[in-house]
Enzyme design. Sequence first.
Site, PDB file in Angstrom:
ATOM      1  N   LYS A   1     -13.897 -12.555  -5.471  1.00  0.00           N
ATOM      2  CA  LYS A   1     -14.849 -13.210  -4.557  1.00  0.00           C
ATOM      3  C   LYS A   1     -14.309 -13.197  -3.123  1.00  0.00           C
ATOM      4  O   LYS A   1     -15.008 -12.774  -2.184  1.00  0.00           O
ATOM      5  CB  LYS A   1     -15.092 -14.653  -5.001  1.00  0.00           C
ATOM      6  CG  LYS A   1     -15.818 -15.522  -3.965  1.00  0.00           C
ATOM      7  CD  LYS A   1     -15.820 -16.988  -4.381  1.00  0.00           C
ATOM      8  CE  LYS A   1     -16.350 -17.867  -3.261  1.00  0.00           C
ATOM      9  NZ  LYS A   1     -17.767 -17.599  -2.942  1.00  0.00           N
TER      10      LYS A   1
ATOM     11  N   LYS B   1     -32.573 -11.916 -13.650  1.00  0.00           N
ATOM     12  CA  LYS B   1     -31.638 -12.408 -14.668  1.00  0.00           C
ATOM     13  C   LYS B   1     -31.368 -11.352 -15.757  1.00  0.00           C
ATOM     14  O   LYS B   1     -32.275 -10.638 -16.189  1.00  0.00           O
ATOM     15  CB  LYS B   1     -32.197 -13.672 -15.322  1.00  0.00           C
ATOM     16  CG  LYS B   1     -32.341 -14.856 -14.374  1.00  0.00           C
ATOM     17  CD  LYS B   1     -31.002 -15.369 -13.881  1.00  0.00           C
ATOM     18  CE  LYS B   1     -31.156 -16.559 -12.961  1.00  0.00           C
ATOM     19  NZ  LYS B   1     -31.580 -17.774 -13.655  1.00  0.00           N
TER      20      LYS B   1
ATOM     21  N   ILE C   1     -36.004 -25.260   0.573  1.00  0.00           N
ATOM     22  CA  ILE C   1     -35.819 -25.488  -0.859  1.00  0.00           C
ATOM     23  C   ILE C   1     -34.825 -26.607  -1.128  1.00  0.00           C
ATOM     24  O   ILE C   1     -34.741 -27.113  -2.236  1.00  0.00           O
ATOM     25  CB  ILE C   1     -35.401 -24.177  -1.547  1.00  0.00           C
ATOM     26  CG1 ILE C   1     -36.439 -23.085  -1.262  1.00  0.00           C
ATOM     27  CG2 ILE C   1     -35.274 -24.359  -3.052  1.00  0.00           C
ATOM     28  CD1 ILE C   1     -37.866 -23.479  -1.610  1.00  0.00           C
TER      29      ILE C   1
ATOM     30  N   ARG D   1     -20.845 -14.617  -5.722  1.00  0.00           N
ATOM     31  CA  ARG D   1     -21.317 -15.982  -5.970  1.00  0.00           C
ATOM     32  C   ARG D   1     -20.825 -16.443  -7.341  1.00  0.00           C
ATOM     33  O   ARG D   1     -21.111 -15.812  -8.367  1.00  0.00           O
ATOM     34  CB  ARG D   1     -22.837 -16.011  -5.912  1.00  0.00           C
ATOM     35  CG  ARG D   1     -23.484 -17.291  -6.391  1.00  0.00           C
ATOM     36  CD  ARG D   1     -23.256 -18.434  -5.446  1.00  0.00           C
ATOM     37  NE  ARG D   1     -24.079 -19.590  -5.833  1.00  0.00           N
ATOM     38  CZ  ARG D   1     -23.744 -20.837  -5.635  1.00  0.00           C
ATOM     39  NH1 ARG D   1     -22.599 -21.126  -5.055  1.00  0.00           N
ATOM     40  NH2 ARG D   1     -24.532 -21.824  -5.991  1.00  0.00           N
ATOM     41  N   CYS D   2     -20.067 -17.539  -7.348  1.00  0.00           N
ATOM     42  CA  CYS D   2     -19.548 -18.113  -8.591  1.00  0.00           C
ATOM     43  C   CYS D   2     -20.048 -19.542  -8.745  1.00  0.00           C
ATOM     44  O   CYS D   2     -20.275 -20.239  -7.755  1.00  0.00           O
ATOM     45  CB  CYS D   2     -18.024 -18.116  -8.593  1.00  0.00           C
ATOM     46  SG  CYS D   2     -17.288 -16.489  -8.440  1.00  0.00           S
TER      47      CYS D   2
ATOM     48  N   TRP E   1     -27.649 -24.332 -17.356  1.00  0.00           N
ATOM     49  CA  TRP E   1     -26.539 -23.949 -16.486  1.00  0.00           C
ATOM     50  C   TRP E   1     -25.294 -24.780 -16.759  1.00  0.00           C
ATOM     51  O   TRP E   1     -24.433 -24.940 -15.905  1.00  0.00           O
ATOM     52  CB  TRP E   1     -26.962 -24.034 -15.027  1.00  0.00           C
ATOM     53  CG  TRP E   1     -27.964 -22.967 -14.678  1.00  0.00           C
ATOM     54  CD1 TRP E   1     -28.495 -22.027 -15.520  1.00  0.00           C
ATOM     55  CD2 TRP E   1     -28.555 -22.730 -13.403  1.00  0.00           C
ATOM     56  NE1 TRP E   1     -29.383 -21.228 -14.853  1.00  0.00           N
ATOM     57  CE2 TRP E   1     -29.445 -21.634 -13.551  1.00  0.00           C
ATOM     58  CE3 TRP E   1     -28.443 -23.339 -12.156  1.00  0.00           C
ATOM     59  CZ2 TRP E   1     -30.203 -21.140 -12.489  1.00  0.00           C
ATOM     60  CZ3 TRP E   1     -29.192 -22.843 -11.099  1.00  0.00           C
ATOM     61  CH2 TRP E   1     -30.052 -21.757 -11.262  1.00  0.00           C
TER      62      TRP E   1
ATOM     63  N   ASP F   1     -35.848 -29.190  -9.336  1.00  0.00           N
ATOM     64  CA  ASP F   1     -35.704 -27.737  -9.459  1.00  0.00           C
ATOM     65  C   ASP F   1     -35.586 -27.307 -10.918  1.00  0.00           C
ATOM     66  O   ASP F   1     -34.794 -27.876 -11.671  1.00  0.00           O
ATOM     67  CB  ASP F   1     -34.456 -27.267  -8.712  1.00  0.00           C
ATOM     68  CG  ASP F   1     -34.613 -27.353  -7.210  1.00  0.00           C
ATOM     69  OD1 ASP F   1     -35.755 -27.426  -6.741  1.00  0.00           O
ATOM     70  OD2 ASP F   1     -33.580 -27.334  -6.505  1.00  0.00           O
TER      71      ASP F   1
ATOM     72  N   HIS G   1     -30.699 -14.529  -0.183  1.00  0.00           N
ATOM     73  CA  HIS G   1     -29.564 -13.890  -0.834  1.00  0.00           C
ATOM     74  C   HIS G   1     -29.099 -12.648  -0.077  1.00  0.00           C
ATOM     75  O   HIS G   1     -28.153 -11.990  -0.492  1.00  0.00           O
ATOM     76  CB  HIS G   1     -29.923 -13.529  -2.276  1.00  0.00           C
ATOM     77  CG  HIS G   1     -30.137 -14.728  -3.139  1.00  0.00           C
ATOM     78  ND1 HIS G   1     -31.375 -15.284  -3.327  1.00  0.00           N
ATOM     79  CD2 HIS G   1     -29.268 -15.504  -3.834  1.00  0.00           C
ATOM     80  CE1 HIS G   1     -31.266 -16.339  -4.121  1.00  0.00           C
ATOM     81  NE2 HIS G   1     -30.002 -16.499  -4.431  1.00  0.00           N
TER      82      HIS G   1
END
Length: 753
Positions: A19, A116, A429, A513-514, A559, A597, A692
């Site tokens: 990263k 995904k 958001i 992204r972690c 998640w 969300d 993103h």
Amino acid sequence: MAGLHIPGFPRIGAHRELKFALEGYWRSEIDAGELEKIAAELRHRHWQLQQDAGLDYVSVNDFSLYDQVLDHACMFGMVPERFTRGRSDSDLDNYFRMARGRAPTGEPVRALEMTKWFDTNYHYLAPELDNNSTFTLHPDKLFDEIVEARSLGFTPKPVLIGPVTLLWIARGDSRLALLPQLLTQYVELLQQLKNLQVEWVQIDEPILTLDLEASWCQALRTAYATLGAVGSRLLLTTYFGDLRDNLDLCLSLPVDGFHLDSVRGGLEYVQAAKRISDDQVLSVGIIDGRNIWKTDLNAALEHLRPVKRVLGERLWLSTSCSLLHVPVDLDREKKLDAQQRSWFAFATQKLNELKVLALGLEGQGQEALAFNAEAIASRRQSKRIHKPEVAQRLAGITGADSQRQSPYPARAPHQRRRLQLPLLPTTTIGSFPQTAEIRAARADLRRGNLSQAEYEQQMLGEIQHCVKQQEQLGLDLLVHGEAERNDMVEYFGEQLEGYLTTQNGWVQSYGSRCVKPPVIFGDVQRPHPMTVRWSEYAQSLTDKPMKGMLTGPVTMLQWAFVRDDQPRSATCRQIALALRDEVCDLERAGIPAIQIDEPALREGLPLRRGDWQAYLDWATEAFRLCSSGVADDCQIHTHMCYSEFNDIIAAVAALDADVITIETSRSNMQLLEAFEAFDYPNEIGPGVYDIHSPNTPGVKQMVALIERAARRIPVDRLWVNPDCGLKTRQWQEVTPALERLVEATRILRKRLG
């Protein structure tokens, strides 16, 4: 002894080395040589771990600088012209331009669509294909890693995404028509691997766990009749589910071995063991590659011993799927108590579990098996897991608890009177940039260099700054910016009973992204309000309406690493009740809009359509359970990003959120096609700013996107917003992008009003 291998290993590094190297390269702080040096060190370390655990082969080509699907797109020449037109940039920079829309050199361009990977929280980049697509082979990355592994004394097992799965996950019409041309390149690749004397090639076809039309089944037969003729030893690998009606198809393909996911596929491997031919191997994915609970090794051995008697050395043991989906090493978790640590196995520990199983099949390793049995019993008997008051509250749920007081058409006028928003209301958001100052304050709090009171005072200052910026930008429905939150799931996991969080349990979500998923180990309840004071303070700073921000119950489930000792639906309802308390407290504090969300709603959908309805029933009920305790004039929002939900649009409507915001900019509003055939009854905010990517969209681009949305959605029910939260961006990127978003909205208000 049974053969040992794994489908793949986490690549980000135990200390997130990849990263930080990637982000350093993107900022031009390190060059390509330094980036590749760090990548090589990680590969070497991970191969050494596999060899030290007694694995017969180390996986190569599972390592990626960004995404394994993108690697395959590059290997087979699936590079859209916009990434190379008029450019002489390096292959590496073109690679990152495909991933992010930008690289250290060259002009920005629209990145590949991100979505995904099956039902996981890992995001892959979808190759773009059309009827004119052609393929060319560029295998240098793969071959270099094979040479590298051998030079270090390891036996490599290349990992490839199979040709049919690669076409399945790509974008474009008539993809199957491209199969013959793609197979030509796969044949050439396998021939070269054979010339390199590679012993085994793992070839992944996870689409075998899906409902497949006849044409795709035939494509698999055609593909493997062709590939099987090359003479390379192929290990056909499936994961993420059981095969069901595709088991016969799978076992009929002319390959040298099969890998089956026994964690999600149950005892299908027992059937397969009886049916494979005498010259084929069977790899059993007996260790869970997607969760962190220690495997009950003694129970696993009871099932494996009869198979071992049938197959002998043709039985291989493995993890159910790549270990990409779990953290690297439990030994780095210093704050978990001894009992908690005894319950878990991260990627490195799962390698050792495979070794213990192999020894157990030979009648050895009794001490390790006894220790495992003790840990399994400790978890089952722990009084920390079950709370009678939670069970009692669940039992008292009625149908009325998951219904708003009035339907949307009756609620909407009350909300409009209270909020006083203009046509095409603008909002974000939820999160705003997590600046270096915010991260430093959080680190100082952890180290004890900052008191809790000092930290909170600094966060209040960040909230004040965020509210002021939104007012200056001219946004309509504001948020507090979430400066105090480390992650949208972990933040709540730290405050809910029944969750625990780790120090270093990082898992790759996409690129650099972690995330650090919390662990749901027991019954969930809320001991105290979690967000109210932050939102209440933010509302006190402005006359504009403020939106409270929560993560929904399905996403809090999906998640996290979820307990496996009760149905997921029961755990989700527990979370929903805890969040319901928070929603009601926010309303009582005067917050007029609350966003809950649910980006993981589509992700949680079972792979088989026949299993969908049962899941959607409890998932949508859980959302309504947490959102329905408020009055009609409290506006409930939800958000979903990078989810293809055309086929579950009725379930999305069943959430009964007043406003849904969705990702659409990277797909150029294609996700709104769902709303052409389905008359979505409530309000929608299709994203017009791809957060993103570091690229800043222009006003004209945003106007065009909003106009496209207005053709499908009545303008009086249309919102304008980014695709997702702004946490990962910088203020110098966010400010001009939101200025343009507001300007585009003003233009459209005059044009459409």
